[in-house]
Design an enzyme around this catalytic site. Sequence first.
Site, PDB file in Angstrom:
ATOM      1  N   LYS A 180     -17.984   4.719 -43.133  1.00 33.54           N
ATOM      2  CA  LYS A 180     -17.900   3.422 -42.454  1.00 33.54           C
ATOM      3  C   LYS A 180     -18.644   3.483 -41.118  1.00 33.54           C
ATOM      4  O   LYS A 180     -18.185   4.087 -40.152  1.00 33.54           O
ATOM      5  CB  LYS A 180     -16.440   3.044 -42.181  1.00 33.54           C
ATOM      6  N   GLU A 255     -13.973  13.528 -33.059  1.00 34.97           N
ATOM      7  CA  GLU A 255     -15.043  13.654 -32.054  1.00 34.97           C
ATOM      8  C   GLU A 255     -14.889  12.480 -31.106  1.00 34.97           C
ATOM      9  O   GLU A 255     -15.259  11.354 -31.441  1.00 34.97           O
ATOM     10  CB  GLU A 255     -16.424  13.597 -32.750  1.00 34.97           C
ATOM     11  N   CYS A 290     -21.766  10.349 -25.766  1.00 36.20           N
ATOM     12  CA  CYS A 290     -20.457  10.968 -25.543  1.00 36.20           C
ATOM     13  C   CYS A 290     -20.534  12.138 -24.576  1.00 36.20           C
ATOM     14  O   CYS A 290     -19.630  12.357 -23.785  1.00 36.20           O
ATOM     15  CB  CYS A 290     -19.868  11.413 -26.873  1.00 36.20           C
ATOM     16  N   GLU A 391     -14.184   7.330 -18.585  1.00 33.17           N
ATOM     17  CA  GLU A 391     -15.466   7.315 -19.301  1.00 33.17           C
ATOM     18  C   GLU A 391     -16.055   5.910 -19.171  1.00 33.17           C
ATOM     19  O   GLU A 391     -15.434   4.933 -19.590  1.00 33.17           O
ATOM     20  CB  GLU A 391     -15.259   7.652 -20.780  1.00 33.17           C
TER      21      GLU A 391
HETATM   22  P1  NAD Z   1     -14.404   3.027 -31.033  1.00 31.80           P
HETATM   23  O1  NAD Z   1     -13.340   4.037 -30.939  1.00 31.80           O
HETATM   24  O2  NAD Z   1     -14.139   1.670 -30.513  1.00 31.80           O
HETATM   25  O3  NAD Z   1     -14.865   2.836 -32.554  1.00 31.80           O
HETATM   26  C1  NAD Z   1     -15.224   3.935 -33.367  1.00 31.80           C
HETATM   27  C2  NAD Z   1     -15.083   3.554 -34.830  1.00 31.80           C
HETATM   28  O4  NAD Z   1     -13.709   3.293 -35.108  1.00 31.80           O
HETATM   29  C3  NAD Z   1     -15.844   2.277 -35.209  1.00 31.80           C
HETATM   30  O5  NAD Z   1     -16.419   2.435 -36.486  1.00 31.80           O
HETATM   31  C4  NAD Z   1     -14.751   1.233 -35.253  1.00 31.80           C
HETATM   32  O6  NAD Z   1     -15.057   0.160 -36.120  1.00 31.80           O
HETATM   33  C5  NAD Z   1     -13.579   2.043 -35.773  1.00 31.80           C
HETATM   34  N1  NAD Z   1     -12.272   1.484 -35.442  1.00 31.80           N
HETATM   35  C6  NAD Z   1     -11.953   0.604 -34.473  1.00 31.80           C
HETATM   36  N2  NAD Z   1     -10.639   0.310 -34.525  1.00 31.80           N
HETATM   37  C7  NAD Z   1     -10.116   1.030 -35.534  1.00 31.80           C
HETATM   38  C8  NAD Z   1      -8.810   1.175 -36.065  1.00 31.80           C
HETATM   39  N3  NAD Z   1      -7.776   0.502 -35.581  1.00 31.80           N
HETATM   40  N4  NAD Z   1      -8.628   2.017 -37.104  1.00 31.80           N
HETATM   41  C9  NAD Z   1      -9.659   2.735 -37.599  1.00 31.80           C
HETATM   42  N5  NAD Z   1     -10.928   2.632 -37.144  1.00 31.80           N
HETATM   43  C10 NAD Z   1     -11.155   1.790 -36.111  1.00 31.80           C
HETATM   44  O7  NAD Z   1     -15.674   3.689 -30.307  1.00 31.80           O
HETATM   45  P2  NAD Z   1     -17.083   3.039 -30.009  1.00 31.80           P
HETATM   46  O8  NAD Z   1     -16.924   2.023 -28.933  1.00 31.80           O
HETATM   47  O9  NAD Z   1     -17.752   2.662 -31.261  1.00 31.80           O
HETATM   48  O10 NAD Z   1     -17.875   4.317 -29.426  1.00 31.80           O
HETATM   49  C11 NAD Z   1     -17.769   4.765 -28.116  1.00 31.80           C
HETATM   50  C12 NAD Z   1     -16.806   5.919 -27.995  1.00 31.80           C
HETATM   51  O11 NAD Z   1     -17.117   6.931 -28.949  1.00 31.80           O
HETATM   52  C13 NAD Z   1     -16.900   6.619 -26.645  1.00 31.80           C
HETATM   53  O12 NAD Z   1     -15.608   6.936 -26.206  1.00 31.80           O
HETATM   54  C14 NAD Z   1     -17.680   7.886 -26.951  1.00 31.80           C
HETATM   55  O13 NAD Z   1     -17.478   8.957 -26.051  1.00 31.80           O
HETATM   56  C15 NAD Z   1     -17.183   8.210 -28.312  1.00 31.80           C
HETATM   57  N6  NAD Z   1     -18.144   9.069 -29.010  1.00 31.80           N
HETATM   58  C16 NAD Z   1     -17.827  10.374 -29.228  1.00 31.80           C
HETATM   59  C17 NAD Z   1     -18.747  11.220 -29.824  1.00 31.80           C
HETATM   60  C18 NAD Z   1     -18.464  12.686 -30.060  1.00 31.80           C
HETATM   61  O14 NAD Z   1     -19.199  13.311 -30.831  1.00 31.80           O
HETATM   62  N7  NAD Z   1     -17.443  13.261 -29.429  1.00 31.80           N
HETATM   63  C19 NAD Z   1     -19.976  10.718 -30.221  1.00 31.80           C
HETATM   64  C20 NAD Z   1     -20.251   9.370 -29.996  1.00 31.80           C
HETATM   65  C21 NAD Z   1     -19.334   8.549 -29.393  1.00 31.80           C
END
Ligand code: NAD
Length: 498
Positions: A180, A255, A290, A391
């Site tokens: 997804k 992650e 990230c 962050e």
């Molecule tokens: P997010 O947590 O809002 O969303 C991540 C994913 O989760 C998306 O696909 C979203 O549709 C899904 N999601 C949202 N609500 C959900 C729920 N209730 N149940 C299951 N899935 C759900 O994050 P974002 O805004 O897309 O990305 C930014 C964040 O991701 C930042 O905090 C960043 O640091 C982190 N990030 C971490 C890494 C890593 O490798 N550690 C890499 C990239 C981004």
Amino acid sequence: MTCDIKHYQMYIDGEFVNAESGETMSSVCPADGKIIATFPKGGQADVDKAVRAAKAAFETTDWGKTHASDNRGDLLRRIAVGIREKIDELAELEVLDSGKTITDVSLVDVHYAADCFEYYANLANQIYGEVIPVPGDVLDIAVREPLGVCAAIVAWNYPIMFAAWKIAPCLAAGNTIVYKPSSETSLSALALAKIIDEAGAPKGVVNIVTGPGGVIGKSLCEHPDVEKVSFTGSTEVGKQVMRMAASTMKKLTMELGGKSPNIIFDDFTNQEAAVGAALLGLYFNAGQTCVAGSRLYVHENIYDDFKKEIVRRVGLIPVGHGMDWNSRMGAIINESQMRSILDLIESGKKEGAKLLIGGNRLTEGDLAKGFFIAPTVFECDHDDYTIVKKEIFGPVLCLMKFKDEQEVITRANNTIYGLASAVWTNDIKRAFRVSKALKAGQVWINQYLVLSNFAPHGGYKQSGFGKDLSKYAMDNYTQIKNIYIELCTDDSYISTFE
Ligand code: NAD
């Protein structure tokens, strides 16, 4: 630049399909607000269909069997070739969908995704177990087996790379997957589905379902036939994922977010390199990374010169539409993320951090159509500002001065996160000492931001657990079965209960 509105479909059980409900979502280019494509708004029924297909592919075919490992490797190799053949197409799509710059996407992201498939192609037949010296006339073997149906749920900031990071090791290990992508950037995964299909993936082995996280992500986390969730996203949503996955005891890779320290000691002589890497470490992808080095600690002896140079060079960063090869920094993913960054900038100003440059939305000319923020630097005289703790996920650098090694280690570790960190020094003993003391899953010495498919990526503390990339990711997609073989030929070995 093509701007025709195209419709993309999901990929389920080897077919390109719309959502059962027929609903769609739009992809908006963050650089100019234009709708570039529509794609399905999937729901529970689509997840069920995808999981059923993935389960059938795992349970009723040879896909996950050891003797199929070469076939799996060959498929991954063909996917890598397919990506390389479509680099320009994929890069343009990614830029328009995400606001990233064409330079970064075509020179880094897409190549790196192809390399990742190739890397795991070579590991598909390298999954070893162990013979364990259990006492007695016994042969004890620990074998690694695939898990079954795995789900991956990812963030929006490196879409094609995340697809590779999750799908490649998952398939190499013999699993099937329901992937997804983020609703913000689903298009490159759907384009990748075409490549995967053309590469000859067996039906149901890879399924790509698009739609809202609260629906698709939630259904995957709760689905009884999904064995594992590999999640990349915020720490906040990560905690919800863990709670949802607990009801069926899923294996997890998490992650999550970060607030990474980048530490420059005064013995590091090549200051130009350190400044350059500090800029790359934060402003690459407009700070939406990230592992962004958002807390920059500079030793007091070199601080003033360093600060001057940082501010001078930040002022030169060309910000613009991602399709312009001259842009080094593109747009923020959407309006709400832009507002959240601007709010944090305001909090920095209100709380008394000193704004050195930037701090505003860019609205000159065509920039007004998109979500652009000026590269920003705050000078922070302590670490308690909200902008130092939280962050931001945007182009906002916090610059801080330090006096000595122990002090900076303590300050660097004073965060809930533990994703990445960097140390700049010419002293090998200091480099090793500090890298051991830092509580982070990644430490760069005299470098920033470089990730390799060969090396593990993942966090400590609330930045998560489990690893993406490298052979360590294979551990996350396998489970260990112990096989105990009794070799004794007389009856003396038989254990009885009475
Ligand atoms: P997010 O947590 O809002 O969303 C991540 C994913 O989760 C998306 O696909 C979203 O549709 C899904 N999601 C949202 N609500 C959900 C729920 N209730 N149940 C299951 N899935 C759900 O994050 P974002 O805004 O897309 O990305 C930014 C964040 O991701 C930042 O905090 C960043 O640091 C982190 N990030 C971490 C890494 C890593 O490798 N550690 C890499 C990239 C981004």
